[in-house]
Design a protein around this motif. Structure first.
Motif, PDB file in Angstrom:
ATOM      1  N   MET A 228      92.616  62.796  48.999  1.00  0.00           N
ATOM      2  CA  MET A 228      92.323  63.856  48.344  1.00  0.00           C
ATOM      3  C   MET A 228      93.392  65.097  47.417  1.00  0.00           C
ATOM      4  O   MET A 228      94.017  64.812  47.651  1.00  0.00           O
ATOM      5  N   ASP A 229      92.325  65.482  46.616  1.00  0.00           N
ATOM      6  CA  ASP A 229      93.368  66.250  45.890  1.00  0.00           C
ATOM      7  C   ASP A 229      93.366  67.626  46.426  1.00  0.00           C
ATOM      8  O   ASP A 229      92.350  68.506  45.304  1.00  0.00           O
ATOM      9  N   LYS A 230      94.568  67.940  46.543  1.00  0.00           N
ATOM     10  CA  LYS A 230      94.085  69.115  47.240  1.00  0.00           C
ATOM     11  C   LYS A 230      94.182  70.275  46.110  1.00  0.00           C
ATOM     12  O   LYS A 230      93.109  71.685  46.458  1.00  0.00           O
ATOM     13  N   ASN A 231      94.898  70.801  45.630  1.00  0.00           N
ATOM     14  CA  ASN A 231      94.445  71.113  44.394  1.00  0.00           C
ATOM     15  C   ASN A 231      92.606  71.266  44.061  1.00  0.00           C
ATOM     16  O   ASN A 231      92.620  72.706  43.163  1.00  0.00           O
ATOM     17  N   LYS A 232      92.041  70.298  44.050  1.00  0.00           N
ATOM     18  CA  LYS A 232      90.771  70.378  43.520  1.00  0.00           C
ATOM     19  C   LYS A 232      90.243  71.062  44.745  1.00  0.00           C
ATOM     20  O   LYS A 232      88.906  71.310  44.387  1.00  0.00           O
ATOM     21  N   CYS A 233      90.182  70.692  45.599  1.00  0.00           N
ATOM     22  CA  CYS A 233      89.488  71.099  47.175  1.00  0.00           C
ATOM     23  C   CYS A 233      89.002  72.784  46.862  1.00  0.00           C
ATOM     24  O   CYS A 233      90.214  73.507  46.933  1.00  0.00           O
ATOM     25  N   VAL A 234      87.516  72.851  47.073  1.00  0.00           N
ATOM     26  CA  VAL A 234      87.066  74.325  47.812  1.00  0.00           C
ATOM     27  C   VAL A 234      86.825  74.883  48.697  1.00  0.00           C
ATOM     28  O   VAL A 234      86.705  75.958  49.750  1.00  0.00           O
ATOM     29  N   GLY A 235      87.139  73.652  49.691  1.00  0.00           N
ATOM     30  CA  GLY A 235      86.622  73.395  51.314  1.00  0.00           C
ATOM     31  C   GLY A 235      85.604  74.054  51.070  1.00  0.00           C
ATOM     32  O   GLY A 235      84.932  74.324  52.594  1.00  0.00           O
TER      33      GLY A 235
END
Length: 363
Positions: A228-235
């Motif tokens: 997972m790319d946390k910078n792209k994740c929006v939750g």
């Protein structure tokens, strides 16, 4: 002081118009006022959303008062059929929400790309200001039509969530979701790739795995564990629902509580200095939100329709009625790690309504 909440059993749903008139649900609707009817048009492929035939009676009552009603919703933060006004309107039309069927137009509340907003000062624990879809906040009063069902982050979604999360523009939705980015348990991953297809933000990928080394050159297999790319994740939670192997999870001791409180604070912003009524549909009661296009079947019998002018009381009554019909707590059964009553407690605490209600059965 208890609030009055009106209940129509589902078997008498054909009496919906008479029920609304008797419940006096729209006393706040005034002549020549613009009335935002906030509803969820359903994600493409979803079957749980409120159907257009139940919108028409609501519009009829507003028009009888010579008001100017319109259907509305705001854009999603995930890239799907409802992430901009153009495609959102096409989907609403596909699902039968037309001027002919409903009796009023649709106006997407936060503009073409989801960035039209009006900030409202709330001065609460998580937010000083909240970002609401401009055309929603500029209406004179509201009618909230909410499908009451389970929710993967808040336990249940009803009137409070429809107001707070539903009326926020994209900036506001990001602000509410940003503490709910999932934890990845890669050891459970089977590399099926379903979550990758369902991640609209392209935050997930299957990393290659090193399986051999020859002449200092790494040989890789085509698929490996999820990354997972946390910078792209929006939750947004799409990965949690789409994965059948429990790869994705939340920090249950913190995240759902914070998200629920944030939603409530946005609800306070939407309702500030405005009058509203609330109609909850307790049918097609599923585990998760109507934002998911995957099959989201009902897990219990249809219960009925609840109406009132207090969002906390309407949600509390809906919660109690569903649990009574199920025979135990439905929401804690389908989401055992979430306390869904946090939103009710916090909403009452900041003065949005009362959990104490008088249930009036339609006769």
């Amino acid at each position: 002081m208890s609030s009055k909440v009106y209940f129509l059993p589902w078997k008498r749903k054909d009496e919906f118009y008479k029920f609304l008139k008797k419940a006096r649900a729209f006393d706040h609707v005034k002549a020549r006022n613009f009335i935002a009817i906030k509803i969820h048009f359903g994600e493409d492929g979803n079957k749980g959303y409120i159907k257009p035939e139940y919108v028409a009676p609501v519009v009829k009552i507003a028009r009888e008062k010579t008001a100017f009603p319109f259907l509305t919703d705001c854009s999603t933060i995930y890239v799907g059929k409802r992430s901009d006004a153009y495609h959102h309107l096409l989907l609403a039309n596909k699902h039968g929400f037309t001027i002919e069927s409903c009796g009023c137009p649709i106006i997407i509340g936060d503009g073409l790309k989801g960035n039209d907003k009006q900030d409202v000062k709330v001065n609460l624990k998580h937010f000083k200001n909240v970002s609401i879809g401009r055309d929603i906040i500029q209406s004179d009063s509201y009618i909230f039509m909410s499908h009451f069902k389970g929710h993967e982050i808040s336990g249940f979604g009803g009137a409070i969530k429809n107001v707070g999360m539903g009326c926020a523009n994209k900036e506001g939705k990001y602000a509410m979701h940003n503490s709910a980015k999932p934890i990845v348990k890669a050891s459970k991953c089977t590399a099926c790739g379903i979550c990758v297809k369902n991640c609209y933000q392209q935050a997930l990928s299957l990393a290659p795995v090193v399986i051999a080394r020859k002449d200092n050159v790494l040989t890789k297999q085509s698929k490996g564990k999820i990354v997972m790319d946390k910078n792209k994740c929006v939750g947004c939670g799409q990965c949690i629902v789409s994965c059948a192997f429990g790869v994705f999870d939340l920090k249950w001791d913190e995240d759902p509580k914070i998200v629920q409180e944030k939603i409530v604070e946005y609800t306070a912003g939407v309702l500030k200095n405005k009058k509203a009524s609330y109609i909850n549909f307790l049918n097609h009661i599923s585990k998760d939100c109507d934002c998911f296009s995957i099959k989201n079947p009902p897990l219990m019998e249809d219960v009925g329709i609840v109406a009132g002018d207090d969002p906390v009381a309407v949600d509390q009554a809906s919660y109690d009625l569903v649990n009574k019909a199920y025979g135990k707590n439905f929401f804690k059964k389908v989401h055992p790690n979430i306390d869904p009553e946090i939103q009710l407690e916090y909403a009452e605490k900041i003065g949005l309504g009362s959990r104490d209600y008088e249930l009036i059965n339609y006769k």
